[in-house]
Design a protein around this motif. Structure first.
Motif: not given
Length: 351
Positions: A266-290
């Motif tokens: 919908d109106d949300i953007k999320i970025t997931y970055l890969n770490h430790s081969v299998l895992y992801f961390i996500g962010s809804m920070d507008p600055k990062l996602n833009d």
């Protein structure tokens, strides 16, 4: 006025986190144990929320006040799991994938993007023996399961059936989500190297198992090529269904991806970055996602679309990938022949 502006932003953000079938008013009313009317007055800014209420709401929705109040404009906030050390960490990893897909499918507008270094794990799951090999590799060489330390991969040992139902649910949900993937010719190399390495080290017990893995890798690539041709995601055992989602495949032969995963909900953007081969961390920070989505769009413009259009480029691309797999099959076959003619000591490799 500033407080009213913050309060409005706060509740707008909360609303964007809820699936369409849930009411923000009812959620907040139940959470704070207040009347619906009192909740409406807070949402409209007629009554100020206090810090204790903000704390309760933020903890429940797992959101950061730093992000909402912009206390540190240089901070980028992430959420997600770090390396799990529990005995059932692989099953927990699969269960987390399922939860994330359930969350994505709750939104009316949903679209996911992969900037790929490796082929997404979902496609391996369609082919049972190949999926089990990936499970074995991850549990032995990435998650370091103690009981796998001295084991070799053997299809006669049935030890992964407990994950079959989870996998079926994951694939069912995944095929409902419109997807754009950006590939490179190197994307198949990770799985190829895993099979090659385990074969060379003697971690695949039966030579015929090794050939089957290469064959299923070819079948997986054939399936992805078919998806690209028709522009739809589907289970190869079932075919296209009424809710099969659109599929876009692009190729960029100059940029090797890093398994970044992005989502529009919908109106949300999320970025997931890969770490430790299998895992992801996500962010809804507008600055990062833009920044990330601008970079993604620029990359898409410089990539070649090979789904539904670009037949010549699509055939050429997948032909090169299949040649890589055929080369691996031939190398494996030669090694097996060499070992068969070698003496007993030469054939023994560390397990």
């Amino acid at each position: 006025m500033e407080n009213n502006h913050f309060q409005h932003q706060f509740f707008q953000h909360l609303k964007s986190l809820l699936p369409p079938y849930k009411s923000l008013v009812n959620e907040i009313s139940d959470l704070l144990n207040i009347s619906v009317d009192s909740t409406y007055r807070r949402i409209r800014g007629q009554k100020m929320i206090n810090m204790e209420e903000i704390k309760i709401i933020s903890q429940h929705f797992k959101i950061s006040l730093d992000q909402l109040m912009n206390l540190n404009s240089q901070a980028i906030l992430f959420h997600g799991n770090l390396n799990d050390q529990s005995d059932n960490r692989f099953k927990a990893w699969l269960a987390d994938i399922l939860r994330q897909l359930e969350l994505v499918n709750q939104h009316k507008h949903r679209h996911i993007y992969f900037l790929l270094k490796d082929i997404p794990p979902f496609y391996h799951f369609y082919f049972k023996e190949l999926a089990y090999f990936k499970f074995f590799f991850w549990m032995k060489s990435i998650l370091y399961y103690d009981n796998f330390k001295f084991q070799s991969f053997d299809l006669k040992i049935h030890q992964f059936e407990e994950y079959d139902e989870l996998i079926r649910k994951i694939l069912r949900l995944y095929n409902k989500i419109p997807t754009t993937e950006i590939w490179n010719l190197e994307s198949v190399n990770t799985t190829l190297r895993q099979i090659d390495l385990y074969h060379e080290m003697g971690y695949i017990s039966n030579p015929s198992d090794c050939q089957l893995l290469y064959q299923q890798l070819l079948e997986m690539v054939d399936h992805i090529e078919k998806q690209a041709e028709i522009g739809k995601k589907f289970n190869p055992a079932i075919g296209i269904e009424h809710d099969s989602a659109p599929y876009e495949l692009l190729v960029n032969e100059f940029v090797l991806g890093d398994n970044t995963f992005m989502a529009e909900l919908d109106d949300i953007k999320i970025t997931y970055l890969n770490h430790s081969v299998l895992y992801f961390i996500g962010s809804m920070d507008p600055k990062l996602n833009d920044a990330m989505f601008e970079s993604l769009n620029n990359l898409i413009k410089k990539s070649t679309m090979i789904s539904t259009v670009g037949e010549k480029e699509r055939i050429r691309f997948f032909k090169k990938i299949k040649q890589k797999i055929h080369t691996g099959m031939q190398r494996s076959s030669r090694n097996n022949s060499t070992r068969a003619s070698a003496g007993p000591e030469e054939k023994n490799l560390p397990v």
